[in-house]
Design a protein around this motif. Structure first.
Motif, mmCIF file in Angstrom:
data_model
loop_
_atom_site.group_PDB
_atom_site.id
_atom_site.type_symbol
_atom_site.label_atom_id
_atom_site.label_comp_id
_atom_site.label_asym_id
_atom_site.label_seq_id
_atom_site.Cartn_x
_atom_site.Cartn_y
_atom_site.Cartn_z
ATOM 1 N N VAL A 119 0.827 -1.213 0.000
ATOM 2 C CA VAL A 119 0.000 0.000 0.000
ATOM 3 C C VAL A 119 0.860 1.260 0.000
ATOM 4 O O VAL A 119 0.578 2.219 -0.708
ATOM 5 C CB VAL A 119 -0.963 0.000 1.210
ATOM 6 N N TRP A 211 -7.595 -3.230 5.927
ATOM 7 C CA TRP A 211 -7.034 -3.692 4.644
ATOM 8 C C TRP A 211 -7.057 -5.218 4.564
ATOM 9 O O TRP A 211 -7.445 -5.799 3.552
ATOM 10 C CB TRP A 211 -5.606 -3.157 4.527
ATOM 11 N N GLU A 299 -6.623 4.141 0.949
ATOM 12 C CA GLU A 299 -6.365 4.548 -0.428
ATOM 13 C C GLU A 299 -6.092 6.042 -0.575
ATOM 14 O O GLU A 299 -5.222 6.450 -1.343
ATOM 15 C CB GLU A 299 -7.526 4.133 -1.323
ATOM 16 N N ARG A 300 -6.857 6.854 0.142
ATOM 17 C CA ARG A 300 -6.620 8.297 0.023
ATOM 18 C C ARG A 300 -6.300 8.925 1.386
ATOM 19 O O ARG A 300 -5.221 9.490 1.565
ATOM 20 C CB ARG A 300 -7.812 8.964 -0.658
ATOM 21 N N ARG A 303 -3.010 7.573 2.625
ATOM 22 C CA ARG A 303 -1.836 8.035 1.862
ATOM 23 C C ARG A 303 -1.499 9.482 2.190
ATOM 24 O O ARG A 303 -0.334 9.855 2.294
ATOM 25 C CB ARG A 303 -2.086 7.889 0.354
#
Ligand SMILES: [Zn+2]
Length: 356
Positions: A119, A211, A299-300, A303
């Motif tokens: 990831v 996850w 994912e966003r 990150r």
């Protein structure tokens, strides 16, 4: 020596153990005081190790970056002693040994390593292939888990308030998260910067869990340490990122003291000035951002957070506001000024009363 700069980072805050010591009977008090004593001893050992490392200089890391990215785990069995150099009972590639704590720690390390690699494109804790070194059955009935700067230490729990710490992936990933935080953004373990340190470790903890299960932000429970409360303890987990302050309310454990908004920020000298308490505020902000974005948290939202942690402008003594502003700037740089992502980050901090 300033022990707040290189502290031992633990999962269960001292104030919970103190509460147990106050409320419990003689035997329970002894167990709680024993766990408190362990963290105090570890803290001073940690300071000495840091001093030795600084004296030795940065000579030995040069070849680590040359290793092929692959997980490398060793699990030691302290056999209820506090020997952090105890014999290795399972190393990388070995089959399960049949001891639940050993095998759980091994598996959690594997999941966390894979998450970091797949990831976040990160090669282990130090991004240079560091061996994940875990010590299980650490001490006797120790109600805590620790990151000591080099290793993850897991107590078996007393069975009265907590069970063995290796039962929980969020706990293991939280501890490994402290390692990543130490390498990337050495946030001083005190006050708001310390609460951010705890917050980021919780973010790692829940993201690895979500996850692995393939859960969206909406479907996830956002609990840290749901598996470690002993039977009969009134609560769901150690912390809730979704509803800080509601994780437990138990006659002996006390009540979850986390605030979810700046208006309830706790001013205290306890717990390194509330590192495990006020982390509820950024925890809730992250939850709000992830929910606003929908989909998978890593994912966003994850990150953006990870890039904020690694940002050169993140100061060791950063407070919530400074972190929030950098967090928003990073979202803007990654996704654009009026992007959904930047708006979601602003919404998250706004929801907990941190002004950008
Ligand atoms: Zn922690």
């Amino acid at each position: 020596m300033n022990t707040s700069r290189h502290p031992i980072q633990c999962l269960i805050p001292d104030y919970v153990l103190v509460e147990i010591a106050k409320q419990g009977d003689a035997e329970e008090r002894e167990a709680a005081l024993n766990t408190l004593a362990v963290s105090t001893t570890l803290r001073s050992a940690r300071s000495q190790a840091e001093a030795a490392r600084m004296a030795a200089g940065p000579a030995v890391v040069a070849t680590q970056g040359l290793r092929e990215p692959a997980v490398d785990r060793i699990i030691r069995d302290a056999k209820n002693t506090r020997d952090t150099g105890a014999p290795i009972v399972r190393k990388e590639g070995d089959p399960p040994v049949g001891d639940a704590a050993v095998d759980e720690a091994y598996d959690h390390f594997g999941h966390t390593w894979t998450f970091l690699f797949e990831v976040l494109a990160r090669n282990s804790i130090d991004n240079a292939g560091m061996t994940l070194d875990g010590v299980v059955h650490y001490g006797k009935n120790v109600d805590n888990a620790f990151w000591d700067g080099d290793q993850m230490l897991f107590g078996d729990g007393s069975g009265t308030w907590f069970t063995r710490m290796t039962k929980s992936l969020t706990v293991a990933a939280h501890e490994l998260g402290h390692g990543v935080i130490q390498c990337d953004g050495p946030l001083v373990y005190q006050g708001e910067s310390g609460a951010l340190n705890e917050h980021l470790a919780d973010v790692f903890g829940v993201m690895v869990h979500q996850w692995l299960l393939g859960q969206t932000a909406e479907d996830a429970d956002w609990l840290v340490g749901a598996e470690i409360l002993a039977e009969g303890v009134q609560g769901r987990a150690l912390r809730s990122m979704k509803d800080p302050g509601t994780a437990y309310d138990d006659p002996k454990l006390g009540k979850d003291r986390q605030p979810a908004h700046m208006k309830d920020l706790v001013i205290t000298l306890e717990d390194n000035r509330g590192v495990h308490i006020n982390s509820g505020i950024p925890n809730r902000a992250f939850y709000e951002t992830a929910i606003a974005l929908g989909g998978f948290s890593w994912e966003r939202a994850g990150r953006i957070h990870y890039a904020t942690l690694g940002h050169p402008q993140l100061r060791p003594n950063s407070d919530f506001r400074r972190f929030a502003r950098l967090n928003h700037r990073v979202a803007t740089q990654m996704y654009g000024a009026n992007s959904t992502e930047a708006d979601a980050v602003a919404h998250g901090w706004n929801a907990v009363g941190v002004e950008l």
